[in-house]
Enzyme design. Structure first.
Site, PDB file in Angstrom:
ATOM      1  N   CYS A 138      14.455 -50.222  89.488  1.00  0.00           N
ATOM      2  CA  CYS A 138      15.630 -51.089  89.351  1.00  0.00           C
ATOM      3  C   CYS A 138      16.572 -50.997  90.548  1.00  0.00           C
ATOM      4  CB  CYS A 138      16.359 -50.788  88.045  1.00  0.00           C
ATOM      5  SG  CYS A 138      17.102 -49.137  87.931  1.00  0.00           S
ATOM      6  N   HIS A 180      20.463 -47.737  84.908  1.00  0.00           N
ATOM      7  CA  HIS A 180      19.833 -49.026  85.191  1.00  0.00           C
ATOM      8  C   HIS A 180      20.822 -49.936  85.905  1.00  0.00           C
ATOM      9  CE1 HIS A 180      16.583 -51.876  84.646  1.00  0.00           C
ATOM     10  NE2 HIS A 180      17.426 -52.789  84.173  1.00  0.00           N
ATOM     11  N   HIS A 226      16.281 -58.205  86.924  1.00  0.00           N
ATOM     12  CA  HIS A 226      16.250 -56.748  87.022  1.00  0.00           C
ATOM     13  C   HIS A 226      14.806 -56.270  86.875  1.00  0.00           C
ATOM     14  CE1 HIS A 226      16.006 -55.897  82.463  1.00  0.00           C
ATOM     15  NE2 HIS A 226      15.927 -57.204  82.592  1.00  0.00           N
TER      16      HIS A 226
END
Length: 249
Positions: A151, A203, A215
């Site tokens: 990510c 994240h 993402h």
């Protein structure tokens, strides 16, 4: 102090000096670094761009002089903008390189490159266009390329190709920029960060128009974003809890 340049397309950077150790990041073609410790088979390095540290195989980089390191670290990076390209040496041997590879050291490696490249700061509006180049790339912990990416590697590379600097990990990136109070204040290209039950940032994704987010989760994908977090459009479940939105540029 010793110095090096990555002379191969994608080199694994590991937590410990072992092929079995966890992949913490990757060193892409042309990246410069300091060699902090050199052993018989492994070197612990610090990448010049984001100061990230880890171990790489001694057979997978080329030593350079301090002068070459300093001259190129202070210069504006030249990056490859094709998903996959190649460089060739004096014997016409070909080395494949990924999107975002650094081309400043071609003269040091005596390599030739004829593909598309960029060396400027692009507008914020171009971030989403770049992000789409990674769409459907498989998730890979420590990855930084369209062949496998995590990510924060995804957000870092998208920003880097557009001439903007992000740190390597999501928790580090969350320390950058200006915090926004509401999703409605955000613009396409802003970053959304998400935490776990312990409050740790785990994240990050790039905000798009109309409350969508792109993402890396399983793959680089597009989902919905609301005040609770990320709503997975395939499973109809929330997968990540929103912590903060940051305007970096």
């Amino acid at each position: 102090m010793q110095y090096g340049i990555c002379n191969l397309g994608i080199v694994p950077m590991r937590f410990e000096p072992s092929d079995k150790s966890e992949l913490v990041s990757q060193v892409l073609y042309g990246e410069f670094f300091k060699v902090l410790e050199r052993r018989k088979k492994w070197s612990r390095i610090r990448i010049a761009y984001d100061k990230y540290e880890g171990w790489i195989d001694n057979k997978q980089y080329k030593e350079i002089t301090e002068e070459d390191y300093n001259d190129n670290v202070i210069s504006s990076p030249i990056l490859s903008t094709d998903l996959l390209e190649y460089v060739s040496d004096e014997n016409e041997n070909i080395y494949t390189i990924p999107l975002g590879a650094t081309l400043n050291g071609l003269h040091i490696l005596n390599h030739k490159f004829d593909g598309n490249k960029i060396q400027k700061v692009l507008k914020k509006s171009n971030l989403i266009k770049t992000a789409f180049l990674y769409l459907n790339s498989p998730y890979l912990w420590g990855g930084k390329t369209p062949f496998g990416i995590d990510c924060s590697g995804f957000t870092q590379m998208v920003y880097r190709i557009n001439g903007h600097k992000l740190k390597r990990d999501a928790s580090q990136q969350a320390s950058q920029g200006e915090a926004l109070s509401f999703i409605e204040e955000s613009e396409p290209g802003d970053l959304a960060f998400f935490d776990n039950v312990d409050g740790d940032i785990i994240h990050v994704g790039i905000i798009m128009e109309d409350n969508y987010i792109i993402h890396a989760h399983g793959k680089v994908r597009i989902d919905r974003l609301d005040h609770s977090g990320i709503y997975n459009v395939d499973t109809n479940l929330h997968t990540h809890k929103l912590r903060v939105i940051k305007k970096i540029i």
